[in-house]
Design a protein around this motif. Structure first.
Motif, PDB file in Angstrom:
ATOM      1  N   UNK A  86       0.823  -1.213   0.000  1.00  0.00           N
ATOM      2  CA  UNK A  86       0.000   0.000   0.000  1.00  0.00           C
ATOM      3  C   UNK A  86       0.859   1.266   0.000  1.00  0.00           C
ATOM      4  N   UNK A  87       2.111   1.155   0.440  1.00  0.00           N
ATOM      5  CA  UNK A  87       2.994   2.319   0.441  1.00  0.00           C
ATOM      6  C   UNK A  87       3.325   2.785  -0.982  1.00  0.00           C
ATOM      7  N   UNK A  88       3.093   1.935  -1.948  1.00  0.00           N
ATOM      8  CA  UNK A  88       3.355   2.282  -3.338  1.00  0.00           C
ATOM      9  C   UNK A  88       2.077   2.655  -4.080  1.00  0.00           C
ATOM     10  N   UNK A  89       0.991   2.849  -3.341  1.00  0.00           N
ATOM     11  CA  UNK A  89      -0.276   3.297  -3.917  1.00  0.00           C
ATOM     12  C   UNK A  89      -0.535   4.717  -3.426  1.00  0.00           C
ATOM     13  N   UNK A  90      -0.417   5.685  -4.330  1.00  0.00           N
ATOM     14  CA  UNK A  90      -0.493   7.092  -3.934  1.00  0.00           C
ATOM     15  C   UNK A  90      -1.791   7.435  -3.217  1.00  0.00           C
ATOM     16  N   UNK A  91      -2.889   6.844  -3.634  1.00  0.00           N
ATOM     17  CA  UNK A  91      -4.172   7.174  -3.010  1.00  0.00           C
ATOM     18  C   UNK A  91      -4.270   6.641  -1.587  1.00  0.00           C
ATOM     19  N   UNK A  92      -3.398   5.713  -1.220  1.00  0.00           N
ATOM     20  CA  UNK A  92      -3.404   5.146   0.135  1.00  0.00           C
ATOM     21  C   UNK A  92      -2.309   5.754   1.009  1.00  0.00           C
ATOM     22  N   UNK A  93      -1.098   5.878   0.453  1.00  0.00           N
ATOM     23  CA  UNK A  93       0.054   6.342   1.245  1.00  0.00           C
ATOM     24  C   UNK A  93       0.323   7.828   1.102  1.00  0.00           C
ATOM     25  N   UNK A  94      -0.138   8.409   0.005  1.00  0.00           N
ATOM     26  CA  UNK A  94       0.160   9.803  -0.275  1.00  0.00           C
ATOM     27  C   UNK A  94       1.204   9.975  -1.364  1.00  0.00           C
ATOM     28  N   UNK A  95       2.022   8.909  -1.602  1.00  0.00           N
ATOM     29  CA  UNK A  95       3.008   9.075  -2.667  1.00  0.00           C
ATOM     30  C   UNK A  95       4.246   8.215  -2.587  1.00  0.00           C
ATOM     31  N   UNK A  96       4.202   7.058  -1.986  1.00  0.00           N
ATOM     32  CA  UNK A  96       5.362   6.177  -2.008  1.00  0.00           C
ATOM     33  C   UNK A  96       6.169   6.180  -0.730  1.00  0.00           C
ATOM     34  N   UNK A  97       7.381   5.591  -0.799  1.00  0.00           N
ATOM     35  CA  UNK A  97       8.205   5.428   0.401  1.00  0.00           C
ATOM     36  C   UNK A  97       8.640   6.759   0.999  1.00  0.00           C
ATOM     37  N   UNK A  98       8.823   7.774   0.179  1.00  0.00           N
ATOM     38  CA  UNK A  98       9.187   9.090   0.712  1.00  0.00           C
ATOM     39  C   UNK A  98       8.141   9.564   1.718  1.00  0.00           C
ATOM     40  N   UNK A  99       6.880   9.395   1.398  1.00  0.00           N
ATOM     41  CA  UNK A  99       5.810   9.849   2.278  1.00  0.00           C
ATOM     42  C   UNK A  99       5.735   9.023   3.559  1.00  0.00           C
ATOM     43  N   UNK A 100       6.297   7.833   3.529  1.00  0.00           N
ATOM     44  CA  UNK A 100       6.287   6.973   4.713  1.00  0.00           C
ATOM     45  C   UNK A 100       7.476   7.261   5.629  1.00  0.00           C
ATOM     46  N   UNK A 101       8.643   7.513   5.054  1.00  0.00           N
ATOM     47  CA  UNK A 101       9.874   7.657   5.836  1.00  0.00           C
ATOM     48  C   UNK A 101      10.234   9.104   6.143  1.00  0.00           C
TER      49      UNK A 101
END
Length: 324
Positions: A168-183
């Motif tokens: 889900x971290x690679x789904x923009x509609x769920x994470x916001x935009x990938x690993x950058x948005x997570x870390x």
């Protein structure tokens, strides 16, 4: 329940809650984990049984309706953060919310308004603020150990993770935009925590690999009001041999260097050259959760208020959306 105890319900008991945070709610003083919720009821039940949690739900509204619960931890993917946070505030529960706080500037302002209009409290889970290494870094900066800070160079370069279960971290509609948005929220929050507010932030975000649909490379600049300059480069699509995790703070009289996934800080100054080693708690969010409990009980100020979460979301968009 004892009025001097924060009684928790967790919404979203997945991987993050398994070790990083979940057990800490049972270890902190004046804290009790009463219930967990996951849409998959069997997984919620399994988590509750393994962690000796009394109640489990497969519906968040049922958890929020429990009158014994006075605070909730929202640990779902970011796409549902706003909805659950608004519902929790309406239900009269205080909120501890995972990062990124929400998906966008618009959602961030909506949540900030809701918190300020409510009688409830909200803390953003930027837990690194209370880990030993970052406490020392801030103490060194506040004591002028390397003189006036001039600029910061952050490089976080990671190879493509083909084995990640958190797709889900690679789904923009769920994470916001990938690993950058997570870390990056943790890293950007620390920069604000260290150096204060900023005047300008700009960036470029691109998809260099083409393997996924989200941007995998981000280049960002910040001009802090203090005059400190920040330069950050994130990549999640580089060869393994180029992997790097380094943040160097340059002052007039030396440097402070650390990595975000190593528990070691290097101080190089006119007076001292030394490496400091640290050991984080097993449940790494425990210090932050304890400070959150203390805040909810009126024993301290907010350890990370909604306004700080808004600032981090603004930085993320400044880097990834506003300057493409």
């Amino acid at each position: 329940m004892d009025k001097d105890t924060i009684v928790w319900g967790i919404i979203g008991c997945g991987d993050v809650a398994e070790v990083k945070s979940g057990p800490a709610f049972q270890k902190c003083d004046n804290s009790l984990l009463l219930a967990v919720m996951r849409r998959n009821g069997e997984l919620a039940k399994d988590f509750a049984n393994r962690h000796k949690v009394q109640l489990w739900y497969d519906n968040a509204n049922k958890l929020l309706a429990n009158p014994d619960i006075n605070a909730v931890y929202i640990a779902t993917p970011p796409s549902t953060h706003l909805e659950y946070a608004l519902n929790a505030l309406k239900a009269g529960k205080d909120v501890y919310i995972e990062k990124p706080m929400v998906l966008s500037k618009k959602e961030a302002l909506q949540l900030e308004t809701a918190v300020n209009k409510s009688n409830q409290k909200l803390v953003v889970a930027h837990y690194r603020r209370f880990l030993p290494m970052y406490i020392m870094a801030k103490e060194l900066l506040d004591s002028n150990a390397i003189g006036n800070v001039k600029f910061v160079d952050l490089r976080f370069l990671q190879p493509i993770d083909f084995n990640s279960k958190a797709t889900w971290r690679l789904e923009e509609e769920v994470s916001g935009g990938g690993y950058f948005h997570d870390i990056a929220p943790h890293q950007l929050d620390l920069m604000y925590h260290f150096f204060g507010s900023y005047t300008v932030a700009k960036g470029i975000a691109v998809n260099q690999s083409g393997i996924n649909k989200v941007d995998d490379t981000v280049n960002g600049l910040i001009n802090f009001k203090s005059g400190v300059q920040f330069r950050g480069m994130w990549s999640f699509a580089i060869p393994k041999c180029l992997e790097e995790d380094c943040c160097i703070i340059y002052g007039e009289e030396g440097t402070i260097e650390f990595s975000f996934y190593e528990e070691q800080l290097k101080l190089n100054s006119k007076k001292i050259n030394k490496e400091f080693n640290f050991k984080n708690p097993i449940n790494i969010q425990q210090p932050m959760i304890q400070e959150t409990v203390n805040y909810f009980l009126g024993k301290r100020s907010n350890p990370c208020p909604v306004e700080d979460g808004v600032l981090v979301i603004n930085l993320i968009e400044d880097f990834t959306k506003d300057n493409n």
